[in-house]
Design a protein around this motif. Structure first.
Motif, PDB file in Angstrom:
ATOM      1  N   ASP A 219      35.153  69.544  28.212  1.00 17.02           N
ATOM      2  CA  ASP A 219      36.761  70.307  29.175  1.00 17.02           C
ATOM      3  C   ASP A 219      37.801  69.205  29.168  1.00 17.02           C
ATOM      4  OD1 ASP A 219      38.322  70.820  30.809  1.00 17.02           O
ATOM      5  OD2 ASP A 219      36.868  71.649  32.986  1.00 17.02           O
ATOM      6  N   ALA A 220      38.706  70.513  28.453  1.00 15.35           N
ATOM      7  CA  ALA A 220      40.020  69.249  28.036  1.00 15.35           C
ATOM      8  C   ALA A 220      40.620  69.418  28.764  1.00 15.35           C
ATOM      9  CB  ALA A 220      40.676  70.251  26.924  1.00 15.35           C
ATOM     10  N   MET A 221      40.519  69.826  30.157  1.00 17.48           N
ATOM     11  CA  MET A 221      41.866  69.704  31.504  1.00 17.48           C
ATOM     12  C   MET A 221      40.939  68.320  32.053  1.00 17.48           C
ATOM     13  SD  MET A 221      41.681  72.240  34.817  1.00 17.48           S
ATOM     14  CE  MET A 221      41.125  71.754  35.399  1.00 17.48           C
ATOM     15  N   ARG A 226      42.058  63.013  33.650  1.00 18.60           N
ATOM     16  CA  ARG A 226      41.066  61.309  34.335  1.00 18.60           C
ATOM     17  C   ARG A 226      42.126  60.476  33.599  1.00 18.60           C
ATOM     18  NH1 ARG A 226      36.892  62.725  32.582  1.00 18.60           N
ATOM     19  NH2 ARG A 226      36.644  61.877  30.441  1.00 18.60           N
ATOM     20  N   ARG A 227      42.792  60.952  32.245  1.00 20.20           N
ATOM     21  CA  ARG A 227      43.944  60.131  31.746  1.00 20.20           C
ATOM     22  C   ARG A 227      44.708  59.562  32.125  1.00 20.20           C
ATOM     23  NH1 ARG A 227      41.952  62.944  26.620  1.00 20.20           N
ATOM     24  NH2 ARG A 227      44.184  64.502  27.298  1.00 20.20           N
ATOM     25  N   ASN A 228      45.496  60.998  32.642  1.00 20.20           N
ATOM     26  CA  ASN A 228      46.644  61.294  33.565  1.00 20.20           C
ATOM     27  C   ASN A 228      46.687  61.169  35.311  1.00 20.20           C
ATOM     28  OD1 ASN A 228      48.518  61.766  31.594  1.00 20.20           O
ATOM     29  ND2 ASN A 228      47.221  63.429  31.190  1.00 20.20           N
ATOM     30  N   LEU A 229      45.588  60.673  35.950  1.00 28.12           N
ATOM     31  CA  LEU A 229      45.658  60.945  37.620  1.00 28.12           C
ATOM     32  C   LEU A 229      44.544  59.853  38.038  1.00 28.12           C
ATOM     33  CD1 LEU A 229      45.583  64.572  38.613  1.00 28.12           C
ATOM     34  CD2 LEU A 229      47.206  63.052  38.494  1.00 28.12           C
ATOM     35  N   PRO A 230      44.384  59.315  38.661  1.00 27.24           N
ATOM     36  CA  PRO A 230      43.250  58.373  39.315  1.00 27.24           C
ATOM     37  C   PRO A 230      42.013  59.074  39.522  1.00 27.24           C
ATOM     38  CG  PRO A 230      45.448  58.588  41.189  1.00 27.24           C
ATOM     39  CD  PRO A 230      45.819  59.799  39.962  1.00 27.24           C
ATOM     40  N   ALA A 231      41.050  58.787  38.592  1.00 28.86           N
ATOM     41  CA  ALA A 231      39.992  58.701  38.599  1.00 28.86           C
ATOM     42  C   ALA A 231      39.976  60.199  39.739  1.00 28.86           C
ATOM     43  CB  ALA A 231      38.589  57.679  38.631  1.00 28.86           C
ATOM     44  N   LYS A 232      39.367  58.970  40.642  1.00 29.45           N
ATOM     45  CA  LYS A 232      38.412  60.404  42.489  1.00 29.45           C
ATOM     46  C   LYS A 232      39.843  61.438  42.112  1.00 29.45           C
ATOM     47  CE  LYS A 232      36.507  57.253  45.216  1.00 29.45           C
ATOM     48  NZ  LYS A 232      35.605  56.377  45.993  1.00 29.45           N
ATOM     49  N   LEU A 233      41.241  61.276  42.483  1.00 34.01           N
ATOM     50  CA  LEU A 233      41.672  62.703  42.232  1.00 34.01           C
ATOM     51  C   LEU A 233      41.154  63.903  41.370  1.00 34.01           C
ATOM     52  CD1 LEU A 233      43.649  64.330  44.008  1.00 34.01           C
ATOM     53  CD2 LEU A 233      45.959  63.254  42.411  1.00 34.01           C
ATOM     54  N   ALA A 234      40.843  63.087  39.726  1.00 30.17           N
ATOM     55  CA  ALA A 234      41.044  64.051  38.819  1.00 30.17           C
ATOM     56  C   ALA A 234      39.511  64.887  38.471  1.00 30.17           C
ATOM     57  CB  ALA A 234      41.151  63.112  37.717  1.00 30.17           C
ATOM     58  N   TYR A 235      39.081  63.793  39.133  1.00 26.18           N
ATOM     59  CA  TYR A 235      37.540  64.372  39.808  1.00 26.18           C
ATOM     60  C   TYR A 235      37.147  64.842  40.427  1.00 26.18           C
ATOM     61  CZ  TYR A 235      32.417  63.700  40.296  1.00 26.18           C
ATOM     62  OH  TYR A 235      31.237  64.021  40.664  1.00 26.18           O
ATOM     63  N   ALA A 236      38.404  65.074  41.844  1.00 25.88           N
ATOM     64  CA  ALA A 236      38.071  66.267  42.867  1.00 25.88           C
ATOM     65  C   ALA A 236      39.106  67.148  42.297  1.00 25.88           C
ATOM     66  CB  ALA A 236      39.286  65.706  43.725  1.00 25.88           C
ATOM     67  N   ILE A 237      39.779  67.427  41.274  1.00 28.79           N
ATOM     68  CA  ILE A 237      40.318  68.868  40.962  1.00 28.79           C
ATOM     69  C   ILE A 237      39.591  69.230  40.396  1.00 28.79           C
ATOM     70  CG2 ILE A 237      42.479  69.955  39.339  1.00 28.79           C
ATOM     71  CD1 ILE A 237      44.158  67.161  40.756  1.00 28.79           C
ATOM     72  N   THR A 238      38.846  68.436  39.152  1.00 30.15           N
ATOM     73  CA  THR A 238      37.697  69.308  37.656  1.00 30.15           C
ATOM     74  C   THR A 238      36.344  69.769  39.124  1.00 30.15           C
ATOM     75  OG1 THR A 238      38.269  67.613  36.594  1.00 30.15           O
ATOM     76  CG2 THR A 238      36.955  69.138  35.959  1.00 30.15           C
TER      77      THR A 238
END
Ligand SMILES: Cc1cc2nc3c(=O)[nH]c(=O)nc-3n(C[C@H](O)[C@H](O)[C@H](O)COP(=O)(O)OP(=O)(O)OC[C@H]3O[C@@H](n4cnc5c(N)ncnc54)[C@H](O)[C@@H]3O)c2cc1C
Length: 498
Positions: A219-221, A226-238
């Motif tokens: 999943d490119a997004m 994940r590269r640009n946000l803290p892992a937990k935030l990126a995970y929650a959004i995805t």
């Protein structure tokens, strides 16, 4: 007899998740996980066939509390096993697991407000008993002892090997061999392109077609986030992105089945070209989401068909022959290896026998409460996932709810929580899938009701509101406490009956 506040049955994805939530939300509760096998991971440890992978994305199959950090959203079995094992070791959950403990019988005593849990331990099957106040069954939904394997006429005459994916021989050499995979479910569509890499040819033999949908393995997004946000935030959004897209697509399929059907079939036509007989091989007779859709990552199945390494035959088996399979149409498929990807055998509660106050409980006659507890069965919950979304989404909510229930009981001094059935609520089958494995099991599965809190909505957003914020004391759950008595006054029901 050793006693725990909570006993969790099963150390798969759900059991490890249940332990995490219990530790985090009801700290101080003693617990043990009783696991029949010798490993963590359940499904993701048992299944070892080539290419074994998830068929939903790991942002929703992963736990709410542990970001999925790998690049692939559709992950292979070993990565999922590693993720579950890591969760167990990182949180000290592994120390609570008792392996080789197969739970056979659980007996509730209202007088003692506790379960007696009888297990067979080790190869010698030594009987060991535990007691607990609350039983959390995370034992999955299918038999670990056998897969679903219909008998085919002439099976014994076949000169090659017959293999069931649930019991894959690790030394099976299929390089350069002709393989027939019977089935067209998630397992078949995984196996076919993977085996086609080395086999001489792989034929997927199906009685009727399934909806097959390709999605990118990565999943490119999600990877960008994940590269640009803290892992937990990126995970929650995805995770929310996948949840909402899944719900949107499911609802669209329910409201406009013909439109969604056309869209799915067109995608297959685009993959396989104008000359391919999509009508026969990839156009199901049912509507999308009457059965689970089959996901293939990066079009791998279609690619192996395009390249001629794999093919699909839609026909009925007449019998096995020494050289392969004779079909009703009169054709014969040659095979060195036949893989019976014919499915799972569904079971209830890990094949445990349940009794309440000395009376055996027929789970098929019980009604499922909020999709996790059972009418007239006290202090027991089960972790089940969704049919139209990832398993863990519902399990996480179930675990949260169980922790809330336990806290509520502690606060009010209750010892027993029993969902009491209302005779006016009409019954409906527990699952509304037309798939063979569901239909074969409807007689052994509990029922659901036609109204809240007995109805299964298969809707994460709705469940989130109900299970996270809804009242625990909802008028359906009966809370009681047995009269106080000395610790030695009575023995548990199951022992007293000996
Ligand atoms: C091949 C395959 C692919 C799948 N892919 C997906 C997917 O992509 N997405 C999705 O949402 N779902 C998928 N599923 C469903 C999958 O089973 C769940 O996602 C999830 O792994 C279930 O976890 P669980 O812990 O509830 O059950 P399981 O993984 O079945 O684990 C149950 C555990 O309980 C133990 N146990 C059972 N009975 C007893 C007993 N009586 N006493 C002691 N221990 C017992 C078992 O040994 C096992 O370790 C897949 C299933 C299969 C078979």
């Amino acid at each position: 007899m050793e006693h725990f506040d909570v006993i969790i049955v099963g150390a798969g994805l759900s059991g490890i998740g249940a332990a995490y939530h219990l530790q985090a939300r009801a700290p101080g509760k003693s617990y043990a996980i009783l696991e029949g096998r010798d490993a963590i991971g359940g499904t993701w440890d048992l299944f070892r066939y080539p290419g074994i992978r998830s068929d939903s994305d790991m942002y929703t199959l992963g736990y709410s509390f542990k970001p999925w950090r790998e690049a692939k959203a559709i992950a292979d079995g070993p990565s999922i096993r590693k993720y579950v094992c890591e969760t167990a070791t990182e949180n000290g959950i592994d120390k609570h697991i008792r392996f080789h403990h197969m739970v056979k019988q659980v007996s509730w005593s209202s007088a003692d407000a506790r379960w007696t849990v009888e297990t067979e331990v080790g190869a010698e099957k030594a009987l060991t008993r535990y007691t607990c106040n609350f039983l959390f069954t995370c034992s999955g939904y299918y038999s670990y002892r056998e897969g679903y394997a219909p008998e085919f006429a002439g099976q014994e005459s076949f000169a090659g090997k017959v293999v069931h994916p649930q019991f894959w021989p690790q030394d099976l050499d299929y390089a350069g061999k002709k393989v027939v995979v019977i089935g067209s479910g998630a397992t078949a569509v995984t196996l076919v392109p993977e085996m086609a890499k080395d086999a001489a040819h792989v034929t997927m033999l199906q009685r009727s077609p399934t909806y097959v949908v390709s999605r990118p393995a990565e999943d490119a997004m999600a990877n960008w986030l994940r590269r640009n946000l803290p892992a937990k935030l990126a995970y929650a959004i995805t995770r929310w992105h996948h949840v909402l897209f899944g719900m949107y697509f499911f609802n669209l399929a329910r409201k406009k089945p013909q439109k969604v059907k056309q869209y799915l079939i067109k995608m297959v036509k685009d993959e396989l070209g104008p000359d391919y007989d999509v009508e026969t091989h990839f156009t199901p007779r049912y509507n999308p989401w009457d059965q689970r859709l089959c996901l293939v990552p990066d079009s791998d199945l279609f690619q192996s068909i395009r390249e001629g390494h794999a093919s699909v035959v839609t026909d009925t088996i007449e019998r096995f022959t020494p050289n392969g399979i004779a079909l009703k149409s009169g054709k014969e498929l040659e095979a060195d290896i036949i893989v019976t990807a014919t499915g799972l055998k569904l079971v209830n509660l890990g094949e445990m026998q349940v009794s309440v106050d000395g009376k055996p409980v027929n789970m098929a006659k019980s009604m499922s409460y909020k999709g996790m507890m059972y009418s007239d069965v006290p202090n027991m919950a089960s972790a089940f996932g969704y049919t139209n979304a990832s398993w863990t989404l519902k399990c996480d909510l179930t675990c949260e709810y169980v922790a809330r229930l336990l806290s509520h009981m502690d606060r009010h001094g209750y010892k027993q929580a029993t969902p009491r059935r209302d005779a006016s609520i009409e019954e409906a089958p527990w699952l509304d899938f037309s798939s063979g494995y569901v239909q074969r099991a409807l007689d052994i599965l509990p029922r659901q009701g036609t109204k809240k809190p007995w109805k299964l909505y298969q809707n994460y957003a709705l469940d989130l509101v109900t299970l996270r914020y809804g009242k625990v004391d909802d008028g359906t759950m009966e809370f009681t406490a047995p009269p106080a008595k000395s610790a030695h006054a009575e023995r548990p029901e199951a022992m007293a009956a000996e």
